[in-house]
Design a protein around this motif. Structure first.
Motif, PDB file in Angstrom:
ATOM      1  N   HIS A 128     -39.144  39.421 -19.819  1.00 55.59           N
ATOM      2  CA  HIS A 128     -40.421  40.108 -19.610  1.00 55.59           C
ATOM      3  C   HIS A 128     -40.221  41.235 -18.605  1.00 55.59           C
ATOM      4  O   HIS A 128     -39.569  41.055 -17.571  1.00 55.59           O
ATOM      5  CB  HIS A 128     -41.472  39.144 -19.054  1.00 55.59           C
TER       6      HIS A 128
ATOM      7  N   ALA B  46     -44.812  40.359 -15.315  1.00 62.35           N
ATOM      8  CA  ALA B  46     -45.473  39.058 -15.443  1.00 62.35           C
ATOM      9  C   ALA B  46     -46.448  38.896 -14.288  1.00 62.35           C
ATOM     10  O   ALA B  46     -46.071  39.070 -13.121  1.00 62.35           O
ATOM     11  CB  ALA B  46     -44.455  37.924 -15.443  1.00 62.35           C
TER      12      ALA B  46
ATOM     13  N   VAL C 209     -48.224  38.373 -19.487  1.00 61.29           N
ATOM     14  CA  VAL C 209     -46.830  38.815 -19.502  1.00 61.29           C
ATOM     15  C   VAL C 209     -46.684  39.954 -20.496  1.00 61.29           C
ATOM     16  O   VAL C 209     -47.337  39.978 -21.548  1.00 61.29           O
ATOM     17  CB  VAL C 209     -45.865  37.666 -19.849  1.00 61.29           C
TER      18      VAL C 209
ATOM     19  N   GLY D 144     -43.675  42.832 -22.252  1.00 64.99           N
ATOM     20  CA  GLY D 144     -42.269  43.114 -22.496  1.00 64.99           C
ATOM     21  C   GLY D 144     -42.068  43.635 -23.898  1.00 64.99           C
ATOM     22  O   GLY D 144     -43.032  43.965 -24.614  1.00 64.99           O
TER      23      GLY D 144
ATOM     24  N   ILE E 130     -41.424  38.951 -26.134  1.00 65.11           N
ATOM     25  CA  ILE E 130     -42.646  38.190 -26.411  1.00 65.11           C
ATOM     26  C   ILE E 130     -42.438  37.242 -27.591  1.00 65.11           C
ATOM     27  O   ILE E 130     -42.976  36.131 -27.620  1.00 65.11           O
ATOM     28  CB  ILE E 130     -43.822  39.146 -26.653  1.00 65.11           C
TER      29      ILE E 130
ATOM     30  N   SER F 124     -47.329  41.488 -25.573  1.00 62.39           N
ATOM     31  CA  SER F 124     -47.947  40.849 -24.404  1.00 62.39           C
ATOM     32  C   SER F 124     -48.581  39.538 -24.841  1.00 62.39           C
ATOM     33  O   SER F 124     -48.900  39.330 -26.020  1.00 62.39           O
ATOM     34  CB  SER F 124     -48.995  41.764 -23.756  1.00 62.39           C
TER      35      SER F 124
END
Length: 887
Positions: A456, A459, A486, A488, A493, A520
Motif C-alpha cells: 500500500h 494507509a 488504504v 495503492g 489492493i 483503495s
C-alpha cells in the motif's frame, strides 16, 4: 443430559457450597472506605538527609508518622499481622519517603534479589497520583534487599508499565524491630501542575512475604472499581515548582556475528562486525508533556521471540520488547475487537523487509533482518485539565539487499521503501473524572518503487472511543469505533482482497468479491460493552464487536480477521473473605457467538471457569467449554465456508506456594470433537527454584499433540472444478524455556534465557472437500482410495510429491507437494547488565541461534541430535554502553 444442563447443575452446586462457606466464616465487607489524608511539610533549613536506610536525621522530625495500614489480601478490611509506618517530606527538588516495616522476628525477613521490577521477597511500595486525575499514577517499589521497581500506572490501575525507568534513590536497613526504607524521588521525575498548594493522590502498599499478606495505607474494598481512584490524599505540598525534564542518553555498540561459512557465498564468509552509535533523549516540553527521541536506535539486548508455528496461516502476534516503544505504550493502545486487534502495533515500525531480492538470475543475496529506524519521536503526557495526549512519529529508511547474479555481477535491490509512520492519540476526562472521550489517528506513507507495488502506498486508520462510570464506578458503559482507508496500485489492493484476513474470493460469499481494478479499500469496525465492574461479589458484562469485510489495519496496526460480528456475555462470582479452606476464589460463566456480514451464524460457545487460592497458598484454576456450532470462513483459504465437528474441551492448572524456594505449576488441556475431527492434548510443567537470595531459575516445558483429520494442504482443480485437498495431520510440538537470573547486587545482574523449539508434522489419509457444511464428516469430505493416490520420492530435480488419479483412468489428474515437515529452533541470550550510575548502563550480550529443517520421520531425540546438537550455531557477541545526562 445435555452439556449445558450439566454446567448449570455444577455451577449452581458450587455457588451454593461456596456461598454457605462464605456466610459461615466471614463478616460483610465494606464497599467503600473513608478517604484518608496525610499532611507533609518542607524540611528546608532543617539539615540534609543521607539516603542510607537509617531514618535518624533531624529533618524527618518535621512530620509525624502515619500508620494504621489495613489488610487487602487475603483477609480484606482486617488489621495486618505486622504494621507499617510512613513519613513524607520534601525540599525544592526532591520528595523524601521513609517506611518502617515492623517484623516481630527480623530473621524471617525475606531479602530476595532480582532484576529491576522483579518485586521479589518482602517489599513496600509508594503510589502517587500527582496529576490528580484518579486514573494515572507513578509507582516506586523497593524490596527489603534494596531492589527497585518502578511503574507508570494508567487506566485506573488496569495497566502498569514497568518499562518506565525514572532516576531515583533508595536504601534499606534491617534492625531489631523490622526493616526500613529511605527513598529520594527527584521532582523532575514526576508530572504536576503549578498551583501554589498541591493535593496529590497517595497510596502505600506492603507485601508481608511470610504470610503472603498485602496491606494498604488507604483501605480499599475487595474488587474495587479501580486502583488510582481509591487513593487517599497527600496534602501540605506548598510552593513546589514543576521541573522540566531534560535527559540525553547516547549509546555506542560493537557487535560480532559468527556463523557457519558457506563456500562460494561472499555474504556468508563466517563472520560480520559492526560499530554503531545512537542517541535517546527525554525532554520536558511543558510541565505535563514529555518528548522522547531516538536516533538510530539499536535493541540488541532484547530477548528474541519464542518459537511458534501457525498451521492456520494467520500471522503470529509477538509482544513488543523494544524499550522505546514499550514505554508509555498504554497511551497509544486502541484495542477494539478483543484478542490483539489494535489500531497501533509498534512492531510494524522496523519490521522485516517485505520485498524479495531474488530474481530469475539471482545466485546470492544478503537481506537485512530488520528495516533501519532512522529516528522516532514521541510526545506524551497528561495535562491538569484532564487531556491525555500522545503523538508518535517515526521514519524508516530505504532498505536494500545486496545481490550477486549468475554472472558474478553485484547490485542492490530495494526490499523496503522509505516509510513515514504517524500515530496521534487524545483523551479528555470529564464528569468528575468518571467519564472520558477520545480519538486516535494513524498514517503510513511509503515512498513507492516499481518493484514494491504490491505494498500500500498510503494507509490511514482512526477511531473514537468513550467510557462512562456511575454509582461510585460500580457500573460502566464503553465503546469505540474504527475506520480504515488504504490506497495503492491495483496489484496491492487485489492482494489485500485475496489475503487471509479478507478472502473476498470465497466461492459461497455473495457480499464480497474480487475487483482487480480497485485502488483503495475503506472499512470500519467497533465495540460496545456495558456491565458491572466493582462493588459486591458479582461482576458481569455483555457486549459486541464487529469488523467489516474491508477493514484493513496491518500497515501500522494488527488485525487477524475482518468480516466478523461477535457477541459475548460474562458473569463472575467472587468470594474474597478467607475461610477454613481457601483464601479467595471465583467462578464464572461465559457465552459468545459470532456471525459474518453475510448473516451466517458461525459459532457459539459456553464456558465455565474458576480459580481457587487454597489456605496453604497453593492455587488451582480450571474450566470447561462446549462449542455446539463451529463454522469458519478461512479454513479453505478462499474456498467455501467450512464446518467443524462440535467441540468440547477442559483445562486444569495448579501450582504450589510461590513463596517457597522451590515451587511448581502443572497443567493439562484436553479438546475433542465430534467424530474425532480434531483434538488437542497439551501438557505444561513449570519449575521455579531460588536456592539463594541472589539466584533464581525457572524451567518451563510444554508438549502439545493436536491431530486433525481435515488439515488444509492445498487447492488444485479437477476437470475445471476446484479441489480443496486436506489431510490427516499428526503433529506434535515441544518447547522448553530455561531462565536464570543472578544478582551480584541490585545494579549488577546476569540473566540467561534459552529455548529449544521443535515442531513435527506428518500427513496421511488425504481427502478432498465434498460438502463443506455437511454435519457428518464422511459427507463433508471424500477420502482418496489406495488406487487413487501415490507417493513419489524426491529427486535431484524436484521434491517429494503425491500424484492423484481421481477418476482411476491410469493417468494422474493432479499432484501436490509432500506437506510433511519438521521445524527446529534454538534461541539463547546471556546478558550481563551493569547500571554503573543511576540511569546509565553497560550490557554484555552473547546470543546463540540455530534454525533448521528436520526429518519428520524421526522422533524428537533424533531431531535434537541431528538438528540442534550437531549443527553449528550462529553467535552474536555484543557490548552496548549508555550514559544518561540529566540537565
Amino acid at each position: 443430559m445435555t452439556y449445558k444442563l450439566i454446567i448449570s447443575l455444577v455451577t449452581s452446586g458450587l455457588f451454593t457450597i461456596l456461598g454457605t462457606s462464605q456466610k459461615k466464616f466471614s463478616d460483610s465487607i465494606p464497599e467503600k472506605y473513608e478517604k484518608r489524608a496525610y499532611t507533609t511539610a518542607s524540611f528546608e533549613g532543617r539539615g540534609e538527609i543521607t539516603i542510607d536506610g537509617i531514618i535518624d536525621e533531624e529533618a524527618w522530625n518535621v512530620v509525624e508518622w502515619t500508620s494504621d495500614f489495613t489488610e487487602f489480601e487475603p483477609d480484606v478490611g482486617t488489621p495486618p499481622t505486622e504494621q507499617t509506618k510512613m513519613k513524607i517530606i520534601y525540599d525544592e527538588n526532591n520528595l523524601y519517603v521513609a517506611f518502617f516495616c515492623f517484623e516481630a522476628d527480623p530473621s524471617t525477613i525475606v531479602k530476595r534479589m532480582g532484576r529491576r521490577d522483579s518485586f521479589a521477597g518482602d517489599w513496600v511500595e509508594l503510589n502517587i497520583d500527582s496529576y490528580g486525575d484518579d486514573r494515572t499514577g507513578f509507582s516506586f517499589t523497593t524490596s527489603a534487599s534494596g531492589v527497585k521497581g518502578d511503574e507508570f500506572i494508567s487506566e485506573n490501575g488496569n495497566n502498569w508499565d514497568s518499562s518506565w525507568n525514572p532516576i531515583w534513590y533508595v536504601q534499606t536497613h534491617v534492625n531489631d524491630k523490622g526493616w526500613t526504607a529511605e527513598l529520594r524521588i527527584p521532582l523532575s521525575q514526576l508530572r504536576f501542575g503549578n498551583n501554589e498548594e498541591q493535593i496529590w493522590g497517595l497510596q502505600a502498599h506492603r507485601r508481608y512475604f511470610k504470610k503472603e499478606e498485602r496491606s494498604l495505607w488507604q483501605a480499599v474494598p475487595a474488587n474495587p472499581p479501580g486502583w488510582v481512584s481509591e487513593f487517599g490524599e497527600l496534602r501540605g505540598l506548598i510552593g513546589l515548582k514543576p521541573q522540566k525534564q531534560l535527559e540525553i542518553q547516547p549509546y555506542v555498540l560493537t557487535q560480532l556475528d559468527t556463523y557457519e561459512k558457506v563456500p562460494g557465498n561472499p555474504y556468508l564468509d563466517g563472520s560480520d562486525t559492526k560499530l554503531v552509535g545512537g542517541l535517546d533523549a527525554k525532554i520536558g516540553v511543558t510541565n505535563d508533556l514529555t518528548m522522547d527521541l531516538t536516533i538510530n536506535p539499536d535493541f540488541g539486548q532484547v530477548d528474541a521471540d519464542p518459537g511458534a508455528i501457525a498451521l492456520d496461516g494467520f500471522e503470529i502476534f509477538f509482544e513488543e520488547r523494544r524499550p522505546f516503544f514499550v514505554e508509555n505504550k498504554n497511551i497509544f493502545d486502541y484495542n477494539f475487537g478483543g484478542n490483539q486487534d489494535n489500531l497501533f502495533f509498534s512492531r510494524r515500525i522496523g519490521r522485516t523487509p517485505q520485498g524479495s531480492p531474488y530474481q530469475s538470475d539471482t545466485k546470492y543475496a544478503d537481506t537485512p533482518n530488520n528495516t533501519t529506524i532512522l529516528g522516532a519521536a514521541k510526545l506524551s503526557g497528561k495535562t491538569k485539565d484532564g487531556w491525555t495526549l500522545g503523538v508518535l512519529e517515526s521514519v524508516t529508511s530505504n532498505e536494500y539487499a545486496d545481490v550477486i547474479d549468475e554472472n558474478g555481477d553485484g547490485a542492490e535491490v530495494l526490499v523496503e521503501p522509505l516509510t513515514n509512520y504517524f500515530v496521534g492519540r487524545v483523551q479528555k476526562d470529564f464528569n468528575d473524572r468518571n467519564s472520558y472521550v477520545g480519538g486516535m489517528f494513524t498514517a503510513t506513507t511509503r515512498n513507492m518503487a516499481d518493484n514494491l507495488q504490491f505494498l500500500h502506498s498510503h494507509a490511514y486508520s482512526g477511531g473514537l472511543d468513550f467510557k462512562h462510570n456511575w454509582q461510585d464506578r460500580k457500573y460502566y458503559v464503553e465503546g469505540s469505533s474504527v475506520f480504515s482507508h488504504v490506497r495503492g496500485s491495483a496489484e496491492a489492493i487485489t492482494n489485500t482482497q485475496y489475503s487471509l484476513t479478507h478472502l473476498f474470493q470465497r466461492v459461497d460469499a455473495d457480499h464480497v468479491e474480487i475487483d482487480p481494478t480497485r485502488t483503495s479499500l475503506t472499512g470500519s469496525g467497533g465495540r460496545f460493552e456495558i456491565g458491572k465492574g466493582s462493588g459486591g461479589n458479582w461482576r458481569y458484562n455483555f457486549g459486541a464487536n464487529w469488523r467489516s469485510p474491508e477493514l484493513e489495519l496491518n500497515d501500522l496496526g494488527f488485525l487477524r480477521q475482518a468480516d466478523e460480528i461477535r457477541q459475548y456475555a460474562n458473569l463472575r462470582r467472587f468470594w474474597n473473605k478467607p475461610t477454613s479452606w481457601f483464601r479467595q476464589t471465583n467462578l464464572g460463566l461465559n457465552q459468545s457467538s459470532s456471525y459474518d456480514f453475510q448473516g451466517n451464524y458461525n459459532r457459539v460457545q459456553y464456558e465455565l471457569s474458576g480459580y481457587l487460592n487454597w489456605k496453604n497458598n497453593w492455587w488451582t484454576e480450571g474450566g470447561a467449554a462446549h462449542k455446539p456450532r463451529i463454522f469458519s470462513n478461512t479454513v479453505l483459504r478462499g474456498g467455501p465456508r467450512w464446518r467443524w465437528g462440535d467441540e468440547n474441551y477442559y483445562y486444569i492448572f495448579s501450582g504450589t506456594d510461590a513463596r517457597k524456594k522451590f515451587n511448581m505449576h502443572a497443567g493439562y488441556v484436553k479438546s475433542w470433537s465430534q467424530q474425532n475431527n480434531f483434538g488437542l492434548d497439551r501438557y505444561v510443567l513449570r519449575f521455579f527454584y531460588q536456592p539463594t537470595n541472589s539466584l533464581n531459575l525457572s524451567l518451563i516445558t510444554e508438549y502439545e499433540k493436536s491431530p486433525n483429520k481435515t488439515q488444509y494442504v492445498t487447492e488444485t482443480s479437477f476437470n475445471g472444478t476446484p479441489r480443496y485437498i486436506l489431510g490427516e495431520i499428526d503433529n506434535e510440538s515441544l518447547t522448553t524455556t530455561l531462565r536464570l537470573n543472578y544478582n551480584i547486587n541490585p545494579n549488577l545482574t546476569i540473566q540467561y534465557y534459552g529455548q529449544p523449539f521443535i515442531f513435527n508434522a506428518k500427513y496421511s489419509n488425504f481427502n478432498y472437500v465434498n460438502n463443506a457444511v455437511a454435519e457428518d464428516l464422511n459427507e463433508r469430505v471424500s477420502w482418496y482410495g489406495e488406487n487413487q493416490i501415490s507417493f513419489n520420492e524426491a529427486t535431484d530435480q524436484s521434491g517429494a510429491f503425491y500424484s492423484v488419479d481421481e477418476d482411476r483412468d491410469g493417468t494422474a489428474d493432479y499432484s501436490f507437494s509432500d506437506p510433511d515437515f519438521s521445524f527446529v529452533q534454538f534461541r539463547s541470550n546471556l546478558v550481563v547488565r551493569w547500571e554503573y550510575i543511576p540511569g546509565s548502563e553497560i550490557f554484555f550480550v552473547w546470543s546463540q541461534g540455530i534454525t533448521g529443517i528436520g526429518d519428520p520421520n524421526n522422533d524428537f531425540d533424533t531431531i535434537i541430535d541431528n538438528q540442534l546438537l550437531s549443527k553449528r550455531p550462529q553467535n552474536t557477541f555484543l557490548i552496548k554502553a549508555t550514559y544518561r545526562f540529566v540537565l
